[in-house]
Design an enzyme around this catalytic site. Structure first.
Site, PDB file in Angstrom:
ATOM      1  N   ASN A  49       0.847  -1.197   0.000  1.00 35.61           N
ATOM      2  CA  ASN A  49       0.000   0.000   0.000  1.00 35.61           C
ATOM      3  C   ASN A  49       0.880   1.244   0.000  1.00 35.61           C
ATOM      4  O   ASN A  49       2.027   1.200   0.423  1.00 35.61           O
ATOM      5  CB  ASN A  49      -0.824   0.064   1.294  1.00 35.61           C
ATOM      6  CG  ASN A  49      -1.947  -0.951   1.337  1.00 35.61           C
ATOM      7  OD1 ASN A  49      -2.418  -1.419   0.303  1.00 35.61           O
ATOM      8  ND2 ASN A  49      -2.384  -1.275   2.536  1.00 35.61           N
ATOM      9  N   ALA A  80      -6.596  -9.660   4.153  1.00 33.89           N
ATOM     10  CA  ALA A  80      -6.190 -10.758   5.032  1.00 33.89           C
ATOM     11  C   ALA A  80      -5.867 -10.209   6.409  1.00 33.89           C
ATOM     12  O   ALA A  80      -5.492  -9.046   6.552  1.00 33.89           O
ATOM     13  CB  ALA A  80      -4.976 -11.479   4.456  1.00 33.89           C
ATOM     14  N   LYS A 125      -5.190   2.230  -6.331  1.00 29.71           N
ATOM     15  CA  LYS A 125      -5.140   1.537  -5.046  1.00 29.71           C
ATOM     16  C   LYS A 125      -4.984   2.533  -3.905  1.00 29.71           C
ATOM     17  O   LYS A 125      -5.584   2.388  -2.843  1.00 29.71           O
ATOM     18  CB  LYS A 125      -3.986   0.525  -5.039  1.00 29.71           C
ATOM     19  CG  LYS A 125      -3.808  -0.247  -3.735  1.00 29.71           C
ATOM     20  CD  LYS A 125      -4.959  -1.194  -3.442  1.00 29.71           C
ATOM     21  CE  LYS A 125      -4.987  -1.784  -2.051  1.00 29.71           C
ATOM     22  NZ  LYS A 125      -3.991  -2.752  -1.737  1.00 29.71           N
ATOM     23  N   ASN A 156      -8.765   2.886   4.867  1.00 29.51           N
ATOM     24  CA  ASN A 156      -7.872   2.519   5.974  1.00 29.51           C
ATOM     25  C   ASN A 156      -8.013   3.398   7.216  1.00 29.51           C
ATOM     26  O   ASN A 156      -8.217   2.890   8.318  1.00 29.51           O
ATOM     27  CB  ASN A 156      -6.429   2.472   5.471  1.00 29.51           C
ATOM     28  CG  ASN A 156      -6.224   1.325   4.495  1.00 29.51           C
ATOM     29  OD1 ASN A 156      -7.135   0.969   3.750  1.00 29.51           O
ATOM     30  ND2 ASN A 156      -5.054   0.726   4.476  1.00 29.51           N
TER      31      ASN A 156
HETATM   32  O1  PAF Z   1      -4.833  -2.105   3.555  1.00 29.93           O
HETATM   33  C1  PAF Z   1      -5.766  -2.917   3.447  1.00 29.93           C
HETATM   34  O2  PAF Z   1      -6.333  -3.423   4.425  1.00 29.93           O
HETATM   35  C2  PAF Z   1      -6.190  -3.347   2.050  1.00 29.93           C
HETATM   36  O3  PAF Z   1      -5.393  -2.656   1.109  1.00 29.93           O
HETATM   37  C3  PAF Z   1      -7.668  -3.172   1.698  1.00 29.93           C
HETATM   38  C4  PAF Z   1      -7.878  -3.402   0.213  1.00 29.93           C
HETATM   39  C5  PAF Z   1      -8.183  -1.820   2.097  1.00 29.93           C
HETATM   40  C6  PAF Z   1      -8.504  -4.264   2.306  1.00 29.93           C
HETATM   41  O4  PAF Z   1      -8.578  -4.250   3.678  1.00 29.93           O
END
Ligand code: PAF
Length: 310
Positions: free
Chosen positions: A109, A135, A191, A199
């Site tokens: 990320n 996850a 993304k 988040n």
């Molecule tokens: O950072 C995260 O948790 C993931 O990139 C996402 C796609 C937001 C899913 O929880």
């Protein structure tokens, strides 16, 4: 293919487990000794939703784990999954994995990972991508696969190379649905905007991703944060792949509804978050192009307060 994954958090384990089960030679590299020990002694346990909706467990026992990069040596592919706050540090500490022909893939990320990796690896060897999987770490050697989504990969120069096609084929074979893009900058911003919307809000509200679209108020905050990011991306000349990033972010919320976002997991576990590389990056980039980003600024300050007042 010999693959090393730097960062055996929930996502590193998910990719590592599935790739090893499909016959690849995968080693996870992490600093958490109890986690590494558990994986080597009892395999990696992964819970995932079955077709009936209940959580079922799978054990991956061909995957290896270590805290010592010297035990691995040079590999064909390095996948970096550490928090973007530690990209530079982790890449430097594990430079023994990189040979002249090693491809380095970041699926992390946040903004700035490619530049941080390029301090160690040749930029021509770096490829970038995004993942829409969710996850969660449940304990040492134990993760939950909370939501599925596509993996998209791209060369930095936009070309569709042979190595890229090989890696995409390998991922697809492992059950990780993967596509290749010629617009990697747009992909990374796509993304980034998803993370901008999900988040910080999930971490502040203490809720799973799906909850954000269950009430009008939190949904509205998500919309405003992503809209600001979209304006910044446009002002910077980024060609986004999603014409409506707000709708796309809400789709990701639904697809990963049960997931505790990575930032929520960081706040819960008292760890530093990636806020500076996500909402903080929108604020910085916005300033550079004179686009106001008050919602992202507020979310950044709230997360930083939570980090400091834990
Ligand atoms: O950072 C995260 O948790 C993931 O990139 C996402 C796609 C937001 C899913 O929880």
């Amino acid at each position: 293919m010999r693959i090393a994954i730097i960062g055996a958090g929930a996502m590193g384990c998910l990719y590592g487990g599935l790739l090893s089960a499909s016959g690849q030679d995968v080693t996870l590299l992490d600093i958490m000794e109890d986690h590494v020990k558990e994986i080597n002694e009892n395999g990696l346990r992964m819970e995932g939703k079955s077709a009936s909706g209940s959580f079922e467990e799978q054990i991956f026992d061909t995957i290896k784990a270590t805290t010592n990069p010297l035990e691995i040596g040079v590999v064909d592919l390095v996948i970096i999954f550490v928090k973007s706050t530690f990209t530079r540090q982790a890449t430097e500490a594990n430079r023994v994995l990189f040979g002249p022909d090693t491809t380095v893939l970041t699926l992390q990320n946040g903004m700035g990972n490619v530049d941080a990796i390029a301090t160690v690896a040749d930029k021509a060897n770096i490829i970038a991508g995004t993942t829409a999987h969710g996850a969660t770490m449940l304990g040492p050697g134990h993760i939950r696969h909370a939501g599925s989504g596509k993996t998209i990969l791209g060369e930095l120069d936009g070309k569709v190379s042979k190595r890229m096609e090989e890696i995409a084929a390998l991922f697809n074979q492992a059950g990780l649905e993967t596509e290749v893009t010629e617009n990697v900058t747009g992909l990374l911003w796509d993304k980034l905007l998803v993370n901008v919307g999900i988040n910080a809000l999930t971490a502040i509200l203490g809720v799973t991703n799906g909850k954000l679209v269950e009430t009008r108020e939190s949904e509205s905050l998500l919309e405003q944060a992503v809209e600001e990011g979209k304006k910044v991306a446009e002002a910077r000349g980024v060609r986004l792949n999603h014409s409506d990033p707000v709708a796309h972010t809400k789709e990701v919320c639904r697809a990963t509804a049960e997931n505790r976002s990575s930032m929520l997991q960081d706040i819960t576990n008292g760890r530093k978050t990636e806020i500076d590389m996500i909402n903080g990056a929108i604020v910085r980039e916005g300033r550079a192009v004179s686009i106001p980003t008050p919602v992202n600024e507020l979310l950044t300050l709230l997360i930083k307060s939570k980090e400091a007042l834990k």
